[in-house]
Design a protein around this motif. Structure first.
Motif, PDB file in Angstrom:
ATOM      1  N   PHE A 118      -9.676  -2.068   3.414  1.00  0.00           N
ATOM      2  CA  PHE A 118     -10.973  -2.401   3.988  1.00  0.00           C
ATOM      3  C   PHE A 118     -11.028  -3.912   4.160  1.00  0.00           C
ATOM      4  O   PHE A 118     -10.877  -4.655   3.187  1.00  0.00           O
ATOM      5  CB  PHE A 118     -12.119  -1.951   3.067  1.00  0.00           C
ATOM      6  CG  PHE A 118     -12.283  -0.461   3.006  1.00  0.00           C
ATOM      7  CD1 PHE A 118     -13.198   0.185   3.815  1.00  0.00           C
ATOM      8  CD2 PHE A 118     -11.513   0.294   2.135  1.00  0.00           C
ATOM      9  CE1 PHE A 118     -13.353   1.562   3.759  1.00  0.00           C
ATOM     10  CE2 PHE A 118     -11.658   1.678   2.068  1.00  0.00           C
ATOM     11  CZ  PHE A 118     -12.577   2.314   2.884  1.00  0.00           C
ATOM     12  N   PRO A 136      -5.156   4.850  10.761  1.00  0.00           N
ATOM     13  CA  PRO A 136      -5.301   5.695   9.575  1.00  0.00           C
ATOM     14  C   PRO A 136      -5.319   4.869   8.281  1.00  0.00           C
ATOM     15  O   PRO A 136      -4.423   4.061   8.037  1.00  0.00           O
ATOM     16  CB  PRO A 136      -4.074   6.605   9.637  1.00  0.00           C
ATOM     17  CG  PRO A 136      -3.768   6.690  11.102  1.00  0.00           C
ATOM     18  CD  PRO A 136      -4.076   5.315  11.639  1.00  0.00           C
ATOM     19  N   HIS A 137      -6.382   5.006   7.550  1.00  0.00           N
ATOM     20  CA  HIS A 137      -6.567   4.354   6.251  1.00  0.00           C
ATOM     21  C   HIS A 137      -6.723   2.841   6.344  1.00  0.00           C
ATOM     22  O   HIS A 137      -6.569   2.139   5.351  1.00  0.00           O
ATOM     23  CB  HIS A 137      -5.426   4.706   5.285  1.00  0.00           C
ATOM     24  CG  HIS A 137      -5.153   6.165   5.202  1.00  0.00           C
ATOM     25  ND1 HIS A 137      -6.008   7.036   4.565  1.00  0.00           N
ATOM     26  CD2 HIS A 137      -4.149   6.908   5.709  1.00  0.00           C
ATOM     27  CE1 HIS A 137      -5.524   8.262   4.668  1.00  0.00           C
ATOM     28  NE2 HIS A 137      -4.401   8.219   5.364  1.00  0.00           N
ATOM     29  N   ARG A 138      -7.058   2.333   7.543  1.00  0.00           N
ATOM     30  CA  ARG A 138      -7.249   0.892   7.755  1.00  0.00           C
ATOM     31  C   ARG A 138      -8.610   0.701   8.408  1.00  0.00           C
ATOM     32  O   ARG A 138      -8.867   1.220   9.494  1.00  0.00           O
ATOM     33  CB  ARG A 138      -6.154   0.292   8.632  1.00  0.00           C
ATOM     34  CG  ARG A 138      -4.718   0.612   8.234  1.00  0.00           C
ATOM     35  CD  ARG A 138      -4.391   0.222   6.790  1.00  0.00           C
ATOM     36  NE  ARG A 138      -2.988   0.466   6.453  1.00  0.00           N
ATOM     37  CZ  ARG A 138      -2.574   1.433   5.638  1.00  0.00           C
ATOM     38  NH1 ARG A 138      -3.419   2.283   5.096  1.00  0.00           N
ATOM     39  NH2 ARG A 138      -1.297   1.559   5.346  1.00  0.00           N
ATOM     40  N   TRP A 139      -9.485  -0.055   7.755  1.00  0.00           N
ATOM     41  CA  TRP A 139     -10.887  -0.111   8.129  1.00  0.00           C
ATOM     42  C   TRP A 139     -11.367  -1.545   8.349  1.00  0.00           C
ATOM     43  O   TRP A 139     -10.981  -2.449   7.615  1.00  0.00           O
ATOM     44  CB  TRP A 139     -11.739   0.495   7.013  1.00  0.00           C
ATOM     45  CG  TRP A 139     -11.280   1.838   6.558  1.00  0.00           C
ATOM     46  CD1 TRP A 139     -10.312   2.117   5.627  1.00  0.00           C
ATOM     47  CD2 TRP A 139     -11.751   3.104   7.006  1.00  0.00           C
ATOM     48  NE1 TRP A 139     -10.172   3.476   5.470  1.00  0.00           N
ATOM     49  CE2 TRP A 139     -11.043   4.112   6.307  1.00  0.00           C
ATOM     50  CE3 TRP A 139     -12.714   3.492   7.922  1.00  0.00           C
ATOM     51  CZ2 TRP A 139     -11.259   5.458   6.507  1.00  0.00           C
ATOM     52  CZ3 TRP A 139     -12.941   4.841   8.119  1.00  0.00           C
ATOM     53  CH2 TRP A 139     -12.217   5.811   7.408  1.00  0.00           C
ATOM     54  N   LEU A 174       0.837  -1.193   0.000  1.00  0.00           N
ATOM     55  CA  LEU A 174       0.000   0.000   0.000  1.00  0.00           C
ATOM     56  C   LEU A 174       0.875   1.246   0.000  1.00  0.00           C
ATOM     57  O   LEU A 174       1.862   1.305   0.721  1.00  0.00           O
ATOM     58  CB  LEU A 174      -0.910   0.029   1.231  1.00  0.00           C
ATOM     59  CG  LEU A 174      -1.977  -1.052   1.315  1.00  0.00           C
ATOM     60  CD1 LEU A 174      -2.749  -0.933   2.624  1.00  0.00           C
ATOM     61  CD2 LEU A 174      -2.929  -0.972   0.142  1.00  0.00           C
ATOM     62  N   ASP A 209      -3.472   5.121  -0.089  1.00  0.00           N
ATOM     63  CA  ASP A 209      -4.234   3.895  -0.301  1.00  0.00           C
ATOM     64  C   ASP A 209      -5.000   3.544   0.973  1.00  0.00           C
ATOM     65  O   ASP A 209      -4.636   3.971   2.066  1.00  0.00           O
ATOM     66  CB  ASP A 209      -3.309   2.729  -0.661  1.00  0.00           C
ATOM     67  CG  ASP A 209      -2.677   2.881  -2.041  1.00  0.00           C
ATOM     68  OD1 ASP A 209      -3.118   3.748  -2.815  1.00  0.00           O
ATOM     69  OD2 ASP A 209      -1.739   2.117  -2.328  1.00  0.00           O
ATOM     70  N   GLU A 210      -6.027   2.770   0.830  1.00  0.00           N
ATOM     71  CA  GLU A 210      -6.886   2.374   1.952  1.00  0.00           C
ATOM     72  C   GLU A 210      -6.973   0.852   1.993  1.00  0.00           C
ATOM     73  O   GLU A 210      -6.883   0.187   0.974  1.00  0.00           O
ATOM     74  CB  GLU A 210      -8.301   2.937   1.771  1.00  0.00           C
ATOM     75  CG  GLU A 210      -8.381   4.428   1.542  1.00  0.00           C
ATOM     76  CD  GLU A 210      -8.228   5.255   2.796  1.00  0.00           C
ATOM     77  OE1 GLU A 210      -8.627   4.810   3.880  1.00  0.00           O
ATOM     78  OE2 GLU A 210      -7.718   6.390   2.686  1.00  0.00           O
ATOM     79  N   GLU A 254     -12.780   2.847  11.382  1.00  0.00           N
ATOM     80  CA  GLU A 254     -11.373   3.097  11.071  1.00  0.00           C
ATOM     81  C   GLU A 254     -10.565   2.683  12.309  1.00  0.00           C
ATOM     82  O   GLU A 254     -10.670   3.286  13.361  1.00  0.00           O
ATOM     83  CB  GLU A 254     -11.118   4.565  10.728  1.00  0.00           C
ATOM     84  CG  GLU A 254      -9.701   4.794  10.240  1.00  0.00           C
ATOM     85  CD  GLU A 254      -9.454   6.215   9.746  1.00  0.00           C
ATOM     86  OE1 GLU A 254      -8.574   6.378   8.895  1.00  0.00           O
ATOM     87  OE2 GLU A 254     -10.144   7.147  10.215  1.00  0.00           O
ATOM     88  N   ASP A 256       1.081   5.663   0.187  1.00  0.00           N
ATOM     89  CA  ASP A 256       0.387   6.773   0.835  1.00  0.00           C
ATOM     90  C   ASP A 256      -0.892   7.079   0.071  1.00  0.00           C
ATOM     91  O   ASP A 256      -0.891   7.135  -1.152  1.00  0.00           O
ATOM     92  CB  ASP A 256       1.277   8.016   0.876  1.00  0.00           C
ATOM     93  CG  ASP A 256       2.416   7.885   1.863  1.00  0.00           C
ATOM     94  OD1 ASP A 256       2.347   7.003   2.741  1.00  0.00           O
ATOM     95  OD2 ASP A 256       3.372   8.660   1.763  1.00  0.00           O
TER      96      ASP A 256
END
Length: 118
Positions: free
Chosen positions: A12, A50-53, A5, A9-10, A47, A7
Motif C-alpha cells: 500500500f 495484483p496486491h499493489r495499491w 514481498l 503480501d500486499e 488496486e 506471495d
C-alpha cells in the motif's frame, strides 16, 4: 537478491492530502476509474496491480509529500489516456534509456509513470 514481498503480501503506497474532498476527483480522473474500495470516508484505495495499491488519505500532517513511480510497458498509451481525461503531465524526465512522466496532484503529491523511450 531475494524478493522482499512474498506471495500473499500486499503493498500500500499512500498519498496524504489536506482535503480529501478537493483532491479525490483528480486521483479518480488520473487513474481512470473509481477506487477499488473506500476504507473510510476520507480514504480511497485503488488496486493498480495484483496486491499493489495506491491510497489517497486525508492526513493533513503529512500532506503533499508523496512520490510514487509506476513502471509500465505502455507508457505512451497511458499518458495519452490520462491526457484524454483532462490531466496533463507536470514534467517529463529522462534517465538514460528510461522516461518518467510526472503528474502532481493539487496538493503536490507526485505520481510518475516510467517506461522505455519510443
Amino acid at each position: 537478491m531475494s524478493e522482499f514481498l512474498s506471495d500473499g503480501d500486499e503493498l500500500f503506497a499512500a498519498s496524504c492530502v489536506n482535503s480529501y474532498a478537493a483532491t479525490y476527483p483528480w486521483w479518480e480522473t488520473l487513474l481512470g476509474a473509481p477506487p477499488s474500495f473506500k476504507a473510510t470516508p476520507t480514504e480511497a484505495v485503488w488496486e493498480v496491480a495484483p496486491h499493489r495499491w495506491i491510497v489517497l488519505e486525508q492526513r493533513p500532517e503529512r500532506a503533499g509529500n508523496a512520490t510514487h513511480t509506476l513502471y509500465v510497458t505502455d507508457l505512451d498509451a497511458r499518458v495519452a489516456a490520462i491526457s484524454a481525461r483532462g490531466i496533463e503531465p507536470s514534467d517529463t524526465e529522462v534517465y538514460g534509456d528510461v522516461r518518467k512522466v510526472v503528474y502532481r496532484d493539487p496538493e503536490g503529491n507526485e505520481i510518475g509513470f516510467g517506461g522505455s523511450p519510443v
